[in-house]
Scaffold this active site. Sequence first.
Site, short mmCIF file in Angstrom:
data_model
loop_
_atom_site.label_atom_id
_atom_site.label_comp_id
_atom_site.label_asym_id
_atom_site.label_seq_id
_atom_site.Cartn_x
_atom_site.Cartn_y
_atom_site.Cartn_z
N ARG A 88 0.66 -1.21 0.11
CA ARG A 88 -0.28 0.04 -0.21
C ARG A 88 0.77 1.42 -0.27
NH1 ARG A 88 -1.65 2.39 4.38
NH2 ARG A 88 -2.28 0.41 5.31
N TYR B 200 -15.92 16.37 -15.63
CA TYR B 200 -16.32 14.99 -15.60
C TYR B 200 -17.48 15.04 -14.35
CZ TYR B 200 -16.64 10.11 -14.31
OH TYR B 200 -16.99 9.04 -14.00
N LYS C 298 -8.49 5.05 -19.59
CA LYS C 298 -8.63 5.25 -20.99
C LYS C 298 -7.72 5.18 -21.77
CE LYS C 298 -12.84 6.54 -18.96
NZ LYS C 298 -12.68 6.98 -17.95
N ASP D 217 -7.18 17.84 -15.60
CA ASP D 217 -7.66 16.53 -15.69
C ASP D 217 -7.45 16.29 -17.43
OD1 ASP D 217 -8.89 14.21 -16.77
OD2 ASP D 217 -10.67 14.50 -15.26
C1 PLP Z 1 -12.40 13.06 -17.81
C2 PLP Z 1 -12.60 12.06 -16.73
N1 PLP Z 1 -12.04 12.40 -15.75
C3 PLP Z 1 -11.98 11.24 -14.69
C4 PLP Z 1 -12.46 10.14 -14.81
C5 PLP Z 1 -12.78 9.00 -13.82
O1 PLP Z 1 -11.72 8.11 -13.77
P1 PLP Z 1 -12.22 6.79 -13.32
O2 PLP Z 1 -13.17 5.93 -14.11
O3 PLP Z 1 -10.79 5.99 -13.86
O4 PLP Z 1 -12.33 6.78 -12.07
C6 PLP Z 1 -13.21 9.97 -16.14
C7 PLP Z 1 -13.93 8.61 -16.38
O5 PLP Z 1 -14.70 8.24 -17.15
C8 PLP Z 1 -13.20 10.81 -17.07
O6 PLP Z 1 -13.83 10.47 -18.40
#
Ligand code: PLP
Length: 387
Positions: free
Chosen positions: A112, A165, A260, A235
């Site tokens: 961890r 998001y 992704k 992000d």
């Molecule tokens: C732009 C964006 N940020 C963050 C996330 C969150 O990521 P995770 O699904 O890996 O927790 C997503 C997921 O769809 C996303 O599209």
Amino acid sequence: MDAAPSMSRSVRTPGYWYPPPTRHEALQFSQPPDMTSGGFFFSGVSGLNAEVAGDRPRRMKVATISVHAGTPEGPNAPLTTPVVQSTTFRFENAEAVQRYARGEGGLYMYSRDENPTVRAAEEAVAALEGAESCVLFGSGMGAMTAALMALVSGGDEVVAATALYGGTYKLLRDVLSRFGVRARMAEPEALVEACRRGGARLCLFESPTNPTLRVVDIEAVARTTRGSGAISLIDSTFAPPLVQRPLALGVDLVMHSATKFLNGHSDHLCGAIAGRKDLVETVRGVARKLGAVLDAQVAYDLLRGLKTFALRVERQCASALQVARWLESNGAVKRVWYPGLPSHPDHDLARRQMNGFGGMVTFSVGTREKAFRFWDRLKLVARAASL
Ligand SMILES: Cc1ncc(COP(=O)(O)O)c(C=O)c1O
């Protein structure tokens, strides 16, 4: 006949392994045990970053880095990164424990806190982003949660773009608000002005944004945020390293849902925070306490996925542009949003700021009913939520 190797020799790994991060908070002795001489299981490092930072720094393209980063080097090193599937690590004696507690000697204690395979994947993502450091998580939301909990406190204000998001927006609205963190929302085009007003601890934004793929002037937001004494966090999930280099544009930290493009195979959740070492190490310290860390097997799969990263992303960008152009020429489609189209409001900025326009395309067929009909008639394209 040669003597059989001693047990301790036979379990030592050669010097090709990745050292853990130097900052250790896991063990704090008020009265260190008085022991002498120690050794350690995992020894030194000659990974990619060591070479990049050597006497004659090698400049490598993202495509090259994605193939080589996180791969062991050195005499007789394995060609692929071993999966160290162990929750815990042996200490040879108490002196070694003390050295671990002081953050010396490239020692591991508990997965961890740090794990060699995860460490290799962190080195790889850091190299891809041109970051001083990186910490990986069990999901993108794990990364975002740890970053915000590490960098903002009750009473602090976060300037956040309205086009966020949904999970991140709800984290701010439903969770961090309960701990006294206030979010000041601004339209993506008003972010620079919102940051200039000052008073915020952190500016959080995405580019391109979801779903209309608006492109934020990253360099201007980063400069203004820094000028106001705040931290910038982007992000960049929609625009992975080949497409966009936020740290080179002055952003302090870049976050990815590595679920992704970075992983690329829709088979694991993973998140990353990369950027300024002092900030990343602060996030790492909190991550260890929150526990949303990455599993070694997933780190291995991430490294494996990265080997084809450049090929995949190049093709995705090319396909997205082709699909966007085709959609725009189709009479049944009302509107297409893709930064690579001259009709997109941020096309010029995207051309200046990005290398390629990403793999996401948004379009409208006019009404909800038509959209549902279109959706239900899809044959090859999966009706699924992710990128
Ligand atoms: C732009 C964006 N940020 C963050 C996330 C969150 O990521 P995770 O699904 O890996 O927790 C997503 C997921 O769809 C996303 O599209």
